[in-house]
Design a protein around this motif. Structure first.
Motif, PDB file in Angstrom:
ATOM      1  N   MET A 318     -29.012 -11.765 -23.849  1.00 35.63           N
ATOM      2  CA  MET A 318     -28.857 -12.497 -22.585  1.00 35.63           C
ATOM      3  C   MET A 318     -27.847 -11.801 -21.661  1.00 35.63           C
ATOM      4  O   MET A 318     -26.981 -11.047 -22.099  1.00 35.63           O
ATOM      5  N   ARG A 319     -28.011 -12.107 -20.380  1.00 33.57           N
ATOM      6  CA  ARG A 319     -27.152 -11.513 -19.360  1.00 33.57           C
ATOM      7  C   ARG A 319     -26.835 -12.602 -18.323  1.00 33.57           C
ATOM      8  O   ARG A 319     -27.533 -13.632 -18.252  1.00 33.57           O
ATOM      9  N   PRO A 320     -25.810 -12.407 -17.514  1.00 33.77           N
ATOM     10  CA  PRO A 320     -25.465 -13.409 -16.500  1.00 33.77           C
ATOM     11  C   PRO A 320     -26.658 -13.749 -15.605  1.00 33.77           C
ATOM     12  O   PRO A 320     -27.395 -12.874 -15.167  1.00 33.77           O
ATOM     13  N   GLY A 321     -26.824 -15.037 -15.379  1.00 35.19           N
ATOM     14  CA  GLY A 321     -27.968 -15.522 -14.612  1.00 35.19           C
ATOM     15  C   GLY A 321     -29.037 -16.133 -15.494  1.00 35.19           C
ATOM     16  O   GLY A 321     -29.827 -16.963 -15.038  1.00 35.19           O
ATOM     17  N   ASP A 322     -29.091 -15.706 -16.770  1.00 31.94           N
ATOM     18  CA  ASP A 322     -30.033 -16.325 -17.701  1.00 31.94           C
ATOM     19  C   ASP A 322     -29.662 -17.788 -17.907  1.00 31.94           C
ATOM     20  O   ASP A 322     -28.509 -18.190 -17.706  1.00 31.94           O
ATOM     21  N   LEU A 323     -30.639 -18.572 -18.342  1.00 31.00           N
ATOM     22  CA  LEU A 323     -30.409 -19.996 -18.548  1.00 31.00           C
ATOM     23  C   LEU A 323     -30.400 -20.307 -20.043  1.00 31.00           C
ATOM     24  O   LEU A 323     -31.280 -19.859 -20.782  1.00 31.00           O
ATOM     25  N   ILE A 324     -29.392 -21.056 -20.463  1.00 33.99           N
ATOM     26  CA  ILE A 324     -29.313 -21.483 -21.858  1.00 33.99           C
ATOM     27  C   ILE A 324     -29.807 -22.922 -21.939  1.00 33.99           C
ATOM     28  O   ILE A 324     -29.314 -23.800 -21.223  1.00 33.99           O
ATOM     29  N   ILE A 325     -30.798 -23.141 -22.799  1.00 33.54           N
ATOM     30  CA  ILE A 325     -31.381 -24.465 -22.980  1.00 33.54           C
ATOM     31  C   ILE A 325     -30.750 -25.096 -24.228  1.00 33.54           C
ATOM     32  O   ILE A 325     -30.639 -24.450 -25.270  1.00 33.54           O
ATOM     33  N   ALA A 330     -34.758 -29.848 -25.471  1.00 38.25           N
ATOM     34  CA  ALA A 330     -34.579 -29.103 -24.215  1.00 38.25           C
ATOM     35  C   ALA A 330     -34.130 -30.006 -23.074  1.00 38.25           C
ATOM     36  O   ALA A 330     -34.563 -29.864 -21.930  1.00 38.25           O
ATOM     37  N   SER A 331     -33.228 -30.937 -23.384  1.00 41.53           N
ATOM     38  CA  SER A 331     -32.828 -31.948 -22.398  1.00 41.53           C
ATOM     39  C   SER A 331     -31.651 -31.519 -21.523  1.00 41.53           C
ATOM     40  O   SER A 331     -31.258 -32.252 -20.618  1.00 41.53           O
ATOM     41  N   HIS A 332     -31.084 -30.342 -21.778  1.00 41.48           N
ATOM     42  CA  HIS A 332     -29.964 -29.894 -20.948  1.00 41.48           C
ATOM     43  C   HIS A 332     -30.088 -28.385 -20.733  1.00 41.48           C
ATOM     44  O   HIS A 332     -30.602 -27.659 -21.580  1.00 41.48           O
ATOM     45  N   VAL A 333     -29.606 -27.927 -19.565  1.00 43.35           N
ATOM     46  CA  VAL A 333     -29.669 -26.505 -19.245  1.00 43.35           C
ATOM     47  C   VAL A 333     -28.399 -26.104 -18.515  1.00 43.35           C
ATOM     48  O   VAL A 333     -27.799 -26.899 -17.789  1.00 43.35           O
ATOM     49  N   ALA A 334     -27.976 -24.867 -18.740  1.00 44.80           N
ATOM     50  CA  ALA A 334     -26.799 -24.314 -18.067  1.00 44.80           C
ATOM     51  C   ALA A 334     -27.071 -22.860 -17.732  1.00 44.80           C
ATOM     52  O   ALA A 334     -27.997 -22.248 -18.267  1.00 44.80           O
ATOM     53  N   MET A 335     -26.255 -22.298 -16.844  1.00 48.72           N
ATOM     54  CA  MET A 335     -26.408 -20.895 -16.475  1.00 48.72           C
ATOM     55  C   MET A 335     -25.325 -20.059 -17.146  1.00 48.72           C
ATOM     56  O   MET A 335     -24.134 -20.365 -17.034  1.00 48.72           O
ATOM     57  N   TYR A 336     -25.762 -19.020 -17.828  1.00 46.23           N
ATOM     58  CA  TYR A 336     -24.793 -18.116 -18.461  1.00 46.23           C
ATOM     59  C   TYR A 336     -24.168 -17.237 -17.388  1.00 46.23           C
ATOM     60  O   TYR A 336     -24.860 -16.695 -16.527  1.00 46.23           O
ATOM     61  N   ILE A 337     -22.823 -17.115 -17.415  1.00 46.19           N
ATOM     62  CA  ILE A 337     -22.135 -16.323 -16.387  1.00 46.19           C
ATOM     63  C   ILE A 337     -21.365 -15.148 -16.986  1.00 46.19           C
ATOM     64  O   ILE A 337     -20.663 -14.430 -16.271  1.00 46.19           O
ATOM     65  N   GLY A 338     -21.500 -14.933 -18.295  1.00 49.95           N
ATOM     66  CA  GLY A 338     -20.804 -13.826 -18.948  1.00 49.95           C
ATOM     67  C   GLY A 338     -19.572 -14.272 -19.702  1.00 49.95           C
ATOM     68  O   GLY A 338     -19.065 -15.393 -19.520  1.00 49.95           O
ATOM     69  N   ASP A 339     -19.079 -13.404 -20.603  1.00 45.58           N
ATOM     70  CA  ASP A 339     -17.880 -13.675 -21.397  1.00 45.58           C
ATOM     71  C   ASP A 339     -17.984 -14.967 -22.189  1.00 45.58           C
ATOM     72  O   ASP A 339     -16.979 -15.660 -22.413  1.00 45.58           O
ATOM     73  N   GLY A 340     -19.184 -15.314 -22.624  1.00 47.61           N
ATOM     74  CA  GLY A 340     -19.363 -16.503 -23.454  1.00 47.61           C
ATOM     75  C   GLY A 340     -19.242 -17.811 -22.713  1.00 47.61           C
ATOM     76  O   GLY A 340     -19.057 -18.865 -23.340  1.00 47.61           O
ATOM     77  N   ALA A 341     -19.342 -17.791 -21.374  1.00 42.57           N
ATOM     78  CA  ALA A 341     -19.150 -19.005 -20.574  1.00 42.57           C
ATOM     79  C   ALA A 341     -20.416 -19.385 -19.811  1.00 42.57           C
ATOM     80  O   ALA A 341     -21.291 -18.554 -19.561  1.00 42.57           O
ATOM     81  N   ILE A 342     -20.478 -20.651 -19.438  1.00 40.34           N
ATOM     82  CA  ILE A 342     -21.595 -21.180 -18.657  1.00 40.34           C
ATOM     83  C   ILE A 342     -21.054 -21.984 -17.477  1.00 40.34           C
ATOM     84  O   ILE A 342     -19.902 -22.423 -17.478  1.00 40.34           O
ATOM     85  N   ILE A 343     -21.910 -22.177 -16.491  1.00 40.59           N
ATOM     86  CA  ILE A 343     -21.672 -23.163 -15.435  1.00 40.59           C
ATOM     87  C   ILE A 343     -22.776 -24.201 -15.580  1.00 40.59           C
ATOM     88  O   ILE A 343     -23.953 -23.847 -15.708  1.00 40.59           O
ATOM     89  N   HIS A 344     -22.393 -25.468 -15.574  1.00 42.55           N
ATOM     90  CA  HIS A 344     -23.411 -26.520 -15.693  1.00 42.55           C
ATOM     91  C   HIS A 344     -22.927 -27.816 -15.056  1.00 42.55           C
ATOM     92  O   HIS A 344     -21.743 -27.987 -14.766  1.00 42.55           O
ATOM     93  N   ALA A 345     -23.885 -28.720 -14.829  1.00 43.37           N
ATOM     94  CA  ALA A 345     -23.591 -30.086 -14.390  1.00 43.37           C
ATOM     95  C   ALA A 345     -23.724 -30.956 -15.632  1.00 43.37           C
ATOM     96  O   ALA A 345     -24.842 -31.193 -16.098  1.00 43.37           O
ATOM     97  N   PRO A 346     -22.610 -31.395 -16.225  1.00 43.60           N
ATOM     98  CA  PRO A 346     -22.643 -31.984 -17.568  1.00 43.60           C
ATOM     99  C   PRO A 346     -23.337 -33.338 -17.683  1.00 43.60           C
ATOM    100  O   PRO A 346     -24.344 -33.471 -18.377  1.00 43.60           O
ATOM    101  N   ARG A 347     -22.800 -34.343 -16.975  1.00 40.79           N
ATOM    102  CA  ARG A 347     -23.329 -35.699 -17.114  1.00 40.79           C
ATOM    103  C   ARG A 347     -22.696 -36.599 -16.064  1.00 40.79           C
ATOM    104  O   ARG A 347     -21.785 -36.184 -15.354  1.00 40.79           O
ATOM    105  N   PRO A 348     -23.186 -37.860 -15.973  1.00 40.86           N
ATOM    106  CA  PRO A 348     -22.591 -38.786 -15.004  1.00 40.86           C
ATOM    107  C   PRO A 348     -21.080 -38.926 -15.210  1.00 40.86           C
ATOM    108  O   PRO A 348     -20.588 -38.940 -16.347  1.00 40.86           O
ATOM    109  N   GLY A 349     -20.374 -38.995 -14.104  1.00 40.45           N
ATOM    110  CA  GLY A 349     -18.923 -39.119 -14.174  1.00 40.45           C
ATOM    111  C   GLY A 349     -18.202 -37.796 -14.232  1.00 40.45           C
ATOM    112  O   GLY A 349     -16.971 -37.753 -14.195  1.00 40.45           O
ATOM    113  N   ARG A 350     -18.948 -36.693 -14.316  1.00 36.64           N
ATOM    114  CA  ARG A 350     -18.349 -35.364 -14.390  1.00 36.64           C
ATOM    115  C   ARG A 350     -18.778 -34.538 -13.170  1.00 36.64           C
ATOM    116  O   ARG A 350     -19.619 -34.966 -12.385  1.00 36.64           O
TER     117      ARG A 350
END
Length: 370
Positions: A318-325, A330-350
Motif C-alpha cells: 500500500m501507498r498513501p492515498g490507498d484506502l484501508i477497509i 467492510a463497514s468502515h474505511v480510512a485513507m492511508y497517509i503513510g508512516d502507519g497512519a490514516i485519516i478518517h471520520a470515526p463516528r458520531p461525536g468525533r
C-alpha cells in the motif's frame, strides 16, 4: 441515611442497568427482528439514589463493558449508514433513469403522432383514387402513358406505406417498453425509499442508545473512558506494527494519491455526520469518496462498494492515498497517509482525525488509481 457503600452499590447498578437497556435496544434494532408488544417492565424494588460527589467512581471493569457496548452500537450504526448511503445512491440513479425514460416517452409519443398523421394522409390519398386496382385505373385513364409513367411512383408509394406501418408498430412497441421500464424504476425507487427509512431508523436508534449510555457517566468517568479507548487503540496499533505489517511499505504516492491525501488532510477537525459528503461534515466513506473525486478519480460512495469494486492490494504494497477497509463487513474505511497512519471520520461525536492504521481490525486495502 444512606451510607457510602450504598451509594457505590447504587452507582454500579445504574451503569449496569444502562448497559442492559442499551443491549435491549441493540437487539430490537437488529435487522429481521420481529417487533412484538413489549411486556410491562417490572418496577424496581429500590430506586438507586443519585450519585453524589463523594460516590466512588465506576470500576475499570464497568467502564470496559461500557466501551465494548459503545463500540458495538457505533459499529451497527456504521453498517446502517452504509445501507442508507447505498439506498441513497440507487435512488439518485433511478431518479435519473426515470427522467431519461420520461424524455423517451415524450419523444416516442411525438413520433407516434407524426406517423399516425402520415398514415392518415396515405389513407385519404387512397380514398381519393377510389381504391381501384392498378389495371382498372389503366383502362379508365384518359392518358394511359402518363399512368404507366407513374406506376414506378405507385410501387415506391406501396413500399413506403409498408415501411410506415412497420415504423408505427416499432414505435408503439418502444413506447410500451419505456412505460414498463419507468414503472419498474418507480417500484424500485419506492423500495429504496423504504430501505433508506429503515436504515435511518436504525442509525438514530443506535446513536441515541450510545448517547444515553454515555450520559450515565460523570465527567471524570467520561475522561477515563476516553483514555481506555486511546489505550485500546494504541495497544492494537503497537501489535500491528510489531507484526511487521509495514515492512517494505513505501511512502511514495501517485499524483492523484497526493491530491486525495491533501483533500482529506484539509478536512481535519470537521465533525462526523452519518450520510454526509461534505463540505462541512462527513461520514467515513463520504470523506474518502469526496477526496478521490477531488483528485479526478470518482469511486463508489460506500465503504462496502469501495471494497467490492476497487482493485485490492496487499498491505505490504500500500501507498498513501490507498484506502484501508475495516471489519469483516467492510463497514468502515480510512485513507492511508503513510508512516502507519490514516485519516478518517470515526463516528458520531468525533471529528475527522489522524489515527493508527492498525488501531482497528483490517479487512484489506483497495487502490482507487490502480
Amino acid at each position: 441515611m444512606s451510607t457510602g457503600t450504598d451509594r457505590d452499590t447504587a452507582r454500579r447498578a445504574l451503569i449496569t442497568t444502562a448497559v442492559a437497556v442499551v443491549c435491549a435496544v441493540t437487539v430490537l434494532a437488529a435487522p429481521g427482528t420481529a417487533f412484538a408488544s413489549p411486556a410491562p417492565t417490572p418496577a424496581p424494588t429500590a430506586t438507586p439514589s443519585a450519585p453524589s460527589a463523594s460516590a466512588a467512581p465506576v470500576s475499570n471493569k464497568d467502564l470496559e463493558a461500557v466501551r465494548s457496548k459503545l463500540d458495538a452500537l457505533y459499529h451497527d450504526a456504521s453498517v446502517a449508514t452504509d445501507a442508507y448511503n447505498a439506498a441513497e445512491e440507487q435512488s439518485k440513479k433511478q431518479s435519473a433513469e426515470i427522467v431519461e425514460l420520461a424524455k423517451k416517452i415524450v419523444k416516442g409519443q411525438e413520433k407516434l403522432d407524426e406517423l399516425k398523421d402520415r398514415a392518415g394522409a396515405a389513407a385519404r390519398s387512397q380514398y381519393r383514387t377510389g381504391g381501384m386496382p392498378d389495371e382498372a385505373q389503366l383502362l379508365l385513364s384518359d392518358n394511359p402513358q402518363a399512368f404507366l409513367d407513374g406506376t414506378g411512383r405507385v410501387l415506391q408509394g406501396q413500399r413506403a406505406t409498408k415501411g410506415l406501418i412497420a415504423e408505427l408498430t416499432r414505435t408503439q412497441q418502444d413506447l410500451k417498453q419505456y412505460t414498463a421500464d419507468a414503472s419498474a424504476q418507480w417500484q424500485q425507487l419506492e423500495k429504496n425509499r423504504q430501505a433508506k427509512a429503515s436504515a435511518k431508523k436504525k442509525i438514530t436508534a443506535q446513536i441515541a442508545a450510545a448517547e444515553k449510555l454515555e450520559s450515565q457517566l460523570e465527567k471524570q468517568e467520561k475522561e477515563r473512558l476516553a483514555r481506555l479507548e486511546q489505550q485500546a487503540a494504541l495497544k492494537a496499533q503497537t501489535a500491528w506494527l510489531d507484526s511487521g505489517a509495514l515492512k517494505g511499505v513505501g511512502d511514495k504516492a501517485t499524483t492523484a494519491g497526493k491530491a486525495a491525501v491533501a483533500y482529506a488532510t484539509a478536512q481535519l477537525g470537521k465533525p462526523y455526520e452519518w450520510g454526509a459528503e461534505g463540505p462541512s461534515t462527513y461520514d467515513c466513506s463520504g470523506l474518502t469518496s469526496q477526496a478521490w473525486a477531488s483528485a479526478g478519480d470518482p469511486i463508489p460512495r460506500t465503504s462496502q462498494e469501495q471494497w467490492k469494486q476497487l482493485p485490492h492490494v496487499a498491505v505490504k504494497d500500500m501507498r498513501p492515498g490507498d484506502l484501508i477497509i475495516y471489519f469483516d463487513d467492510a463497514s468502515h474505511v480510512a485513507m492511508y497517509i503513510g508512516d502507519g497512519a490514516i485519516i478518517h471520520a470515526p463516528r458520531p461525536g468525533r471529528t475527522v482525525t489522524v489515527a493508527g492504521a492498525g488501531s482497528m481490525p483490517i479487512l484489506g486495502v483497495v487502490r482507487p488509481d490502480a
